[in-house]
Design an enzyme around this catalytic site. Structure first.
Site, PDB file in Angstrom:
ATOM      1  N   GLU A  20       0.682  -0.747  15.722  1.00 45.14           N
ATOM      2  CA  GLU A  20       0.068   0.545  15.331  1.00 45.14           C
ATOM      3  C   GLU A  20      -0.788   1.090  16.478  1.00 45.14           C
ATOM      4  O   GLU A  20      -0.727   2.287  16.798  1.00 45.14           O
ATOM      5  CB  GLU A  20      -0.800   0.361  14.080  1.00 45.14           C
ATOM      6  CG  GLU A  20      -1.491   1.664  13.661  1.00 45.14           C
ATOM      7  CD  GLU A  20      -2.625   1.468  12.666  1.00 45.14           C
ATOM      8  OE1 GLU A  20      -2.409   0.814  11.635  1.00 45.14           O
ATOM      9  OE2 GLU A  20      -3.731   1.974  12.939  1.00 45.14           O
ATOM     10  N   SER A  45       1.188 -15.070   5.230  1.00 43.52           N
ATOM     11  CA  SER A  45       0.579 -13.734   5.224  1.00 43.52           C
ATOM     12  C   SER A  45      -0.935 -13.839   5.246  1.00 43.52           C
ATOM     13  O   SER A  45      -1.552 -14.359   4.317  1.00 43.52           O
ATOM     14  CB  SER A  45       1.060 -12.976   3.976  1.00 43.52           C
ATOM     15  OG  SER A  45       0.117 -12.026   3.581  1.00 43.52           O
ATOM     16  N   SER A  46      -1.553 -13.360   6.320  1.00 36.14           N
ATOM     17  CA  SER A  46      -3.007 -13.542   6.445  1.00 36.14           C
ATOM     18  C   SER A  46      -3.762 -12.733   5.395  1.00 36.14           C
ATOM     19  O   SER A  46      -4.777 -13.176   4.877  1.00 36.14           O
ATOM     20  CB  SER A  46      -3.479 -13.209   7.851  1.00 36.14           C
ATOM     21  OG  SER A  46      -3.223 -11.876   8.132  1.00 36.14           O
ATOM     22  N   CYS A  78       0.873  -1.178   0.000  1.00 36.83           N
ATOM     23  CA  CYS A  78       0.000   0.000   0.000  1.00 36.83           C
ATOM     24  C   CYS A  78       0.914   1.234   0.000  1.00 36.83           C
ATOM     25  O   CYS A  78       2.133   1.120   0.172  1.00 36.83           O
ATOM     26  CB  CYS A  78      -0.889   0.003   1.238  1.00 36.83           C
ATOM     27  SG  CYS A  78       0.066   0.088   2.747  1.00 36.83           S
ATOM     28  N   HIS A 132      -1.451  -4.898  18.631  1.00 36.42           N
ATOM     29  CA  HIS A 132      -0.853  -4.486  17.353  1.00 36.42           C
ATOM     30  C   HIS A 132       0.019  -3.242  17.562  1.00 36.42           C
ATOM     31  O   HIS A 132      -0.392  -2.294  18.238  1.00 36.42           O
ATOM     32  CB  HIS A 132      -1.962  -4.179  16.333  1.00 36.42           C
ATOM     33  CG  HIS A 132      -1.442  -4.073  14.938  1.00 36.42           C
ATOM     34  ND1 HIS A 132      -0.784  -2.955  14.483  1.00 36.42           N
ATOM     35  CD2 HIS A 132      -1.463  -4.937  13.913  1.00 36.42           C
ATOM     36  CE1 HIS A 132      -0.425  -3.155  13.229  1.00 36.42           C
ATOM     37  NE2 HIS A 132      -0.828  -4.344  12.854  1.00 36.42           N
ATOM     38  N   CYS A 167      -8.345   3.110   7.076  1.00 40.87           N
ATOM     39  CA  CYS A 167      -7.745   3.314   5.749  1.00 40.87           C
ATOM     40  C   CYS A 167      -8.334   2.277   4.796  1.00 40.87           C
ATOM     41  O   CYS A 167      -8.496   1.117   5.171  1.00 40.87           O
ATOM     42  CB  CYS A 167      -6.236   3.133   5.869  1.00 40.87           C
ATOM     43  SG  CYS A 167      -5.440   2.876   4.300  1.00 40.87           S
TER      44      CYS A 167
HETATM   45 FE1  SF4 Z   1      -1.019   1.307   4.287  1.00 42.96          FE
HETATM   46 FE2  SF4 Z   1      -3.289   2.481   4.982  1.00 42.96          FE
HETATM   47 FE3  SF4 Z   1      -1.677   1.431   6.860  1.00 42.96          FE
HETATM   48 FE4  SF4 Z   1      -0.986   3.660   5.576  1.00 42.96          FE
HETATM   49  S1  SF4 Z   1      -2.709   3.400   6.949  1.00 42.96           S
HETATM   50  S2  SF4 Z   1       0.305   1.895   6.007  1.00 42.96           S
HETATM   51  S3  SF4 Z   1      -1.802   3.290   3.519  1.00 42.96           S
HETATM   52  S4  SF4 Z   1      -2.780   0.298   5.241  1.00 42.96           S
END
Ligand code: SF4
Length: 285
Positions: A130, A224-225, A13, A128, A196
């Protein structure tokens, strides 16, 4: 000769591509050691290739604290404020921020809303990286929940002033359902749909391509899921789906009987592998 259709959304992405490119760029120009804070991508081949170019992976905050010099690259998942502070305290450490801008936007929302004294709720998977990074931009009054059931256990009351954000890969439909319930529970609520669409778009395009093809090649890691999910989707639409990891895996396949061949790839499949597969399929079938 078969008609080949390659998915536009195949592979990295926008955010991951940008981060991987930054790491290669830094590996080529930095004078001192280069590190990524966590693997830049979950693809062993890419990580190994970067290792050969001298890029090492930092696995923890402690390893970062022990670092005396070098370039530290933040991957697309992003990190909490604390990691920036640790780097800022080291004269000989240079930070290169490859946080995806969509994730950076969530950090800013959480920082601002939290500074106003509002309770923050992150809808997503607490384990996770993130989500952990997003949490790292708020004050103490922050909760993480992945489902309605988990939210019920948080004891959110009608008099809370609540700001809600989502992990970028959270399911849109589920997020809307959760928000509807919360709106009935809390008077002062601000909701930020921070999902996203990259994953959704990749899956929709794979389905469209598979529905019009005689055969589909899906490229990606066996573990890779998100690639496995693409295979599943393509199999719902097409009887001949081939799941391969590299161009080598094309060798035993006989594709000559197919008139229309679709190609797609998971989020961690590098562009060079996709191109190699595409070139072989175009020239040989
Ligand atoms: Fe990819 Fe979207 Fe994650 Fe950004 S937010 S890394 S574009 S999946």
């Amino acid at each position: 000769m078969a008609e080949i259709r390659l998915a536009e959304t195949a592979g990295f992405c926008f955010g991951v591509r940008r981060a991987v490119e930054k790491v290669y760029e830094e590996a080529g120009k930095a004078a001192g050691p280069v590190y990524t804070y966590g693997p830049v991508i979950h693809n062993e081949e890419v990580v190994r290739d970067l290792e050969k170019k001298g890029v090492r992976v930092l696995h923890s905050e402690e390893e970062l604290k022990d670092l005396e010099e070098g370039t530290v690259i933040i991957r697309s998942h992003g990190v909490g404020k604390k990691i920036y502070d640790i780097c800022a305290g080291k004269d000989k450490v240079r930070l290169v921020d490859a946080t995806c801008p969509f994730v950076g936007k969530i950090h800013e929302i959480v920082r601002r809303e939290s500074a106003e004294g509002r309770r923050i709720l992150i809808i997503g998977d607490a384990s996770h990286p993130e989500v952990q990074g997003i949490r790292g931009w708020s004050m103490d009054n922050t909760d993480i929940a992945a489902s309605e059931e988990e939210i019920r256990g948080l004891g959110i009351s009608p008099c809370n002033s609540l700001s809600v954000v989502a992990q970028t890969t959270y399911n849109s439909k589920k997020f809307i359902e959760v928000i509807d319930k919360l709106k009935n529970l809390v008077y002062d609520i601000r909701c930020f749909n921070t999902i996203c669409n990259a994953t959704q778009e990749r899956q929709t395009e794979a389905r469209n391509i598979a529905s019009e093809a005689d055969a589909v090649i899906v490229i990606g890691g066996k573990s890779s899921s998100n690639t496995r999910k693409l295979v599943e989707i393509c199999r719902e639409e097409c009887d001949n789906v081939f799941f391969i990891q590299t161009a080598e895996d094309l060798k035993p396949l006989t594709l000559t009987s197919f008139d229309r061949i679709g190609i797609t790839a998971g989020a961690s499949t590098p562009q060079n592998i996709i191109e190699e597969v595409q070139n072989i399929v175009r020239s040989e079938f």
